[in-house]
Write a protein that holds these residues in place. Structure first.
Motif, PDB file in Angstrom:
ATOM      1  N   THR A  15       3.993  -3.243   9.974  1.00 32.32           N
ATOM      2  CA  THR A  15       3.498  -4.014   8.842  1.00 32.32           C
ATOM      3  C   THR A  15       2.641  -3.160   7.921  1.00 32.32           C
ATOM      4  O   THR A  15       2.142  -3.655   6.916  1.00 32.32           O
ATOM      5  N   TYR A  16       2.457  -1.894   8.274  1.00 32.09           N
ATOM      6  CA  TYR A  16       1.639  -0.992   7.471  1.00 32.09           C
ATOM      7  C   TYR A  16       2.512   0.130   6.939  1.00 32.09           C
ATOM      8  O   TYR A  16       3.452   0.571   7.588  1.00 32.09           O
ATOM      9  N   GLN A  17       2.182   0.585   5.750  1.00 26.05           N
ATOM     10  CA  GLN A  17       2.891   1.723   5.178  1.00 26.05           C
ATOM     11  C   GLN A  17       2.122   2.992   5.543  1.00 26.05           C
ATOM     12  O   GLN A  17       0.997   3.204   5.085  1.00 26.05           O
ATOM     13  N   THR A  34       2.099   7.045   5.469  1.00 21.46           N
ATOM     14  CA  THR A  34       2.661   8.240   4.848  1.00 21.46           C
ATOM     15  C   THR A  34       1.815   9.445   5.235  1.00 21.46           C
ATOM     16  O   THR A  34       0.682   9.316   5.706  1.00 21.46           O
ATOM     17  N   ASN A  80      -1.394   2.483   3.902  1.00 16.95           N
ATOM     18  CA  ASN A  80      -1.406   1.588   2.745  1.00 16.95           C
ATOM     19  C   ASN A  80      -2.088   2.248   1.546  1.00 16.95           C
ATOM     20  O   ASN A  80      -2.950   1.665   0.889  1.00 16.95           O
ATOM     21  N   HIS A  81      -1.697   3.508   1.311  1.00 15.94           N
ATOM     22  CA  HIS A  81      -2.154   4.290   0.154  1.00 15.94           C
ATOM     23  C   HIS A  81      -3.627   4.683   0.236  1.00 15.94           C
ATOM     24  O   HIS A  81      -4.188   5.158  -0.763  1.00 15.94           O
TER      25      HIS A  81
END
Length: 249
Positions: free
Chosen positions: A7-9, A11, A65-66
């Motif tokens: 559920t989390y982005q 990167t 999340n960025h």
């Protein structure tokens, strides 16, 4: 059960050059020597490859999340980095710059329990970050004051599961072909509990001071053996002369 990292982005981005890293000193006098001891024995045993990275209170990064997240475990081991070492002086971003750490460790120094924090919201807790974001296969939590060691491994569902030590009270760190356990004794004027490595044959990986002692003992044993051999040869020569035979030199 922890929130699913799906559920989390997540990167893997290079830390900006102007990013301000936490520059707080360690809060426990035991932490630096405990970490140094772990690295020293690996290096002396030839088990620290040239591209490996050991971390001590050093930022390991991910972007969630960025938002940049930086955690600094008390000790960690990365099997290989894929960039020049001068690119990871300030911090390390797995996937982007090299492997995920195969183990991170926290040495308990307070009663806040941050080592067990599974808080998923920003900034996430250490447990959540290691388990759900980095997915570090092994997480060790060590209490230096009483020698308590907990080792967690990721299970098939991607959650940390507390491990049971073997008959020698050690834990297998399979990715390193080593065992981790607690040892009690003296090092650098600190008499207490230490984390140590054993190889697959059950041999303790030694520190430099122990290697030096071992070498002195080996040299003394060799000196004594040579002295015994010299005395034996002298006795034999005396016996030959007594028999009227001049021994060959």
């Amino acid at each position: 059960m922890l929130a699913n990292s799906a559920t989390y982005q997540i990167t893997w981005e290079k830390l900006p050059d102007d990013f301000v890293l936490d520059d707080e000193p360690v809060d426990n006098i035991n932490q630096p020597p405990l970490a140094a001891a772990l690295t020293e024995s690996l290096e002396l045993a030839g088990k620290l490859p040239v591209n490996a990275l050991t971390t001590t209170n050093y930022g390991i990064c991910a972007t969630l999340n960025h938002k940049i997240v930086v955690k600094a475990p008390d000790w960690g081991y990365v099997p290989a980095i894929r960039v020049p070492r001068d690119e990871v002086i300030r911090s390390y971003t797995p996937q982007l710059q090299g492997d995920i750490p195969v183990i991170v460790m926290e040495f308990i120094s307070d009663t806040e329990g941050t080592e067990y924090s599974s808080k998923p919201t920003y900034p996430p807790g250490k447990w959540f970050f290691y388990e759900q974001v980095l997915k570090v296969p092994n997480y060790a939590i060590f209490e230096p004051s009483n020698g308590t060691l907990e080792v967690y491994k990721l299970d098939n569902l991607g959650n940390y599961e507390l491990q049971t030590p073997d008959a020698n009270n050690r834990y297998s760190i399979t990715q390193m072909n080593l065992f981790l356990g607690v040892w009690q004794g003296m090092r650098e004027n600190r008499d207490g509990f230490w984390l140590r490595w054993w190889d697959e044959n059950g041999e303790l990986l030694l520190w430099g001071a122990e290697v030096a002692i071992q070498e002195r003992q080996r040299a003394e044993t060799e000196r004594q053996r040579a002295e015994v051999e010299k005395q034996r040869a002298e006795r034999l020569a005396q016996q030959l002369r007594a028999a009227g035979i001049e021994p060959e030199v």
